[in-house]
Design a protein around this motif. Structure first.
Motif, PDB file in Angstrom:
ATOM      1  N   TYR A   1     -51.968 -23.202   6.478  1.00 51.93           N
ATOM      2  CA  TYR A   1     -50.787 -22.832   5.710  1.00 51.93           C
ATOM      3  C   TYR A   1     -50.982 -23.172   4.239  1.00 51.93           C
ATOM      4  O   TYR A   1     -51.565 -24.206   3.899  1.00 51.93           O
ATOM      5  CB  TYR A   1     -49.572 -23.575   6.261  1.00 51.93           C
TER       6      TYR A   1
ATOM      7  N   TRP B   1     -49.656 -18.074   5.555  1.00 52.37           N
ATOM      8  CA  TRP B   1     -50.767 -18.557   6.354  1.00 52.37           C
ATOM      9  C   TRP B   1     -52.037 -17.797   6.002  1.00 52.37           C
ATOM     10  O   TRP B   1     -51.993 -16.606   5.716  1.00 52.37           O
ATOM     11  CB  TRP B   1     -50.479 -18.386   7.842  1.00 52.37           C
TER      12      TRP B   1
ATOM     13  N   GLY C   1     -52.370 -28.556   6.108  1.00 56.37           N
ATOM     14  CA  GLY C   1     -52.773 -27.305   5.465  1.00 56.37           C
ATOM     15  C   GLY C   1     -53.525 -27.557   4.191  1.00 56.37           C
ATOM     16  O   GLY C   1     -53.630 -28.672   3.720  1.00 56.37           O
TER      17      GLY C   1
END
Length: 337
Positions: free
Chosen positions: A158, A165, A43
Motif C-alpha cells: 500500500y 495499492w 507498506g
C-alpha cells in the motif's frame, strides 16, 4: 597518510554509534527475510519524485534509444530512463545496473546495439530502477538484488500518500539471485563487486563496483542534483545514508567514476562533499529529535540554511529525516519516549 586513509580514520569514530545498533541487529535480518517485511512497515512510501516518474509523452517513451556516454572501454552510461542505467559489455553479453522505468525499458534495450543482457542488478526496489525487469527477465537475463529488494518486488503493498495499492511484479520480473551481504563475480575480463548498503535509501540498497573499469554504481544513495530521498517507510534513514557513503568512499579512489541513479557522474571528492553535508545534517537533526523537535521545528531553526545545497522541497526532506530518526532513535541515544 593518503586522502582515503584520512577519510576512513575520521569516519570510523563517527560511524561507531550509528552502526552499533545496526550491527547488533544484522543477525535479525534472517528473521526479517523469513517473514513479509511489510508486516512491520505497513507498506512502502513510494514518493512521486523518485518512485513514480513524471508522466512521459508517447513520443518520449517510444524512443528507440537513449543518450549514452562511454565511461570506460567496456562501461557505458545510459541516461534518461528516466534515471541512469549502467551497461558493461563483455564477450558473453551485457551486465546492466538497473533497468529504468517500464515506459523506457525498450529504449534502454535499444541503446545496447542489439547485445543480449545476461545479468541485471537492481540497486533497490523502486519502479524507476526495476521497470525493465520483466522485459529483460523474459529474455533470459539473470536478475540480481538484495534479498529484501526481492521481497518488496514480490509483495503487494500500500502507498499511503497516494491511497493506492501496488501489485507485486510478475514472476519473470523478480530477482532470481539474491544475497544478504556482498559478493563478487566476473563478466569477461571485468571483476564485479556488489554489496549491501544498510538502510541508506531503502532497506535493500546495494552498490555495484566494476573494479577493472573503476566505475561504481551507487543507486539513490548519492544524489548530486535532486533532494536526497529517504524512503523511511522502507527503512531508509539519514544515519544509514551516512554510513553507506562511508562504505562507498572506502571503495573509491580519486579516479573512480561514481554513478548515482539521477544526475551526473560524480568524483570521489564530490561524493565526500555530499557525505560531509549529510553528516552535518545528521548531527543537527538528531540533536533536535533528541529534544522532541519536529520537522517543522527543524525547518524554522534554519537547519538547511547551514549547508550550501538548496533544496527543492525543504520541508519534505526534513519530514523524511524526522520520520527516519523516530524509527531509529535508539541508534543515536535518543531519550524521547
Amino acid at each position: 597518510m593518503t586522502t582515503v586513509e584520512q577519510d576512513l580514520t575520521t569516519a570510523v569514530k563517527s560511524a561507531r554509534d550509528r552502526r552499533s545498533f545496526l550491527r547488533a541487529s544484522l543477525s535479525g535480518l534472517a528473521v526479517w527475510a523469513s517473514v513479509p517485511v511489510l508486516a512491520s512497515l505497513e507498506g512502502c512510501q513510494q514518493l512521486p519524485s523518485r518512485q513514480s516518474p513524471a508522466p512521459t509523452t508517447t513520443t518520449t517513451a517510444r524512443k528507440s534509444a537513449l543518450p549514452t556516454e562511454k565511461l570506460s572501454d567496456r562501461v557505458t552510461l545510459i541516461t534518461g530512463a528516466p534515471g541512469n542505467v549502467v551497461a558493461l559489455s563483455s564477450g558473453d553479453g551485457v551486465v546492466l545496473v538497473d533497468s529504468g522505468s517500464t515506459a523506457f525499458a525498450r529504449a534502454v534495450r535499444g541503446s545496447l546495439s542489439g547485445a543480449r543482457v545476461r545479468t541485471l542488478f537492481n540497486t533497490h526496489y523502486h519502479a524507476d530502477q526495476t521497470g525493465g525487469n520483466e522485459l529483460f527477465g523474459a529474455a533470459g537475463a539473470e536478475i540480481h538484488a538484495h534479498l529484501i529488494t526481492r521481497q518488496w518486488l514480490a509483495t503487494d503493498f500500500y502507498v499511503p500518500e497516494e491511497d493506492r495499492w501496488v501489485k507485486a511484479l510478475p514472476a519473470k520480473a523478480l530477482p532470481t539471485v539474491t544475497f544478504r551481504d556482498k559478493g563478487e563475480t566476473k563478466a569477461g575480463a571485468e571483476s564485479i563487486e556488489f554489496g549491501y548498503l544498510l538502510e541508506a535509501h531503502t532497506r535493500g540498497d546495494i552498490y555495484v563496483f566494476f573494479r577493472d573499469s573503476n566505475v561504481l554504481a551507487v543507486g539513490d544513495v548519492a544524489s548530486p542534483l535532486r533532494d536526497p530521498a529517504l524512503d523511511w517507510y522502507a527503512g531508509g534513514w539519514l544515519g544509514g545514508r551516512v554510513d553507506a557513503m562511508d562504505t562507498l568512499l572506502a571503495l573509491a579512489n580519486d579516479e573512480t567514476k561514481i554513478v548515482p541513479s539521477y544526475g551526473p557522474v560524480m568524483t570521489r571528492a564530490q561524493l565526500k562533499a555530499e557525505r560531509d553535508m549529510m553528516v552535518h545534517l545528521y548531527d543537527r537533526t538528531t540533536e533536535l529529535t533528541d529534544h522532541g523537535r519536529s520537522a517543522k521545528d527543524m525547518l524554522e531553526a534554519g537547519v538547511l540554511n547551514e549547508v550550501s545545497r538548496k533544496f527543492d522541497d525543504p520541508y519534505r526532506f526534513l519530514y523524511d529525516v524526522s520520520k527516519g530518526h523516530w524509527a531509529h532513535y535508539t541508534n543515536f541515544g535518543g531519550n524521547v519516549v
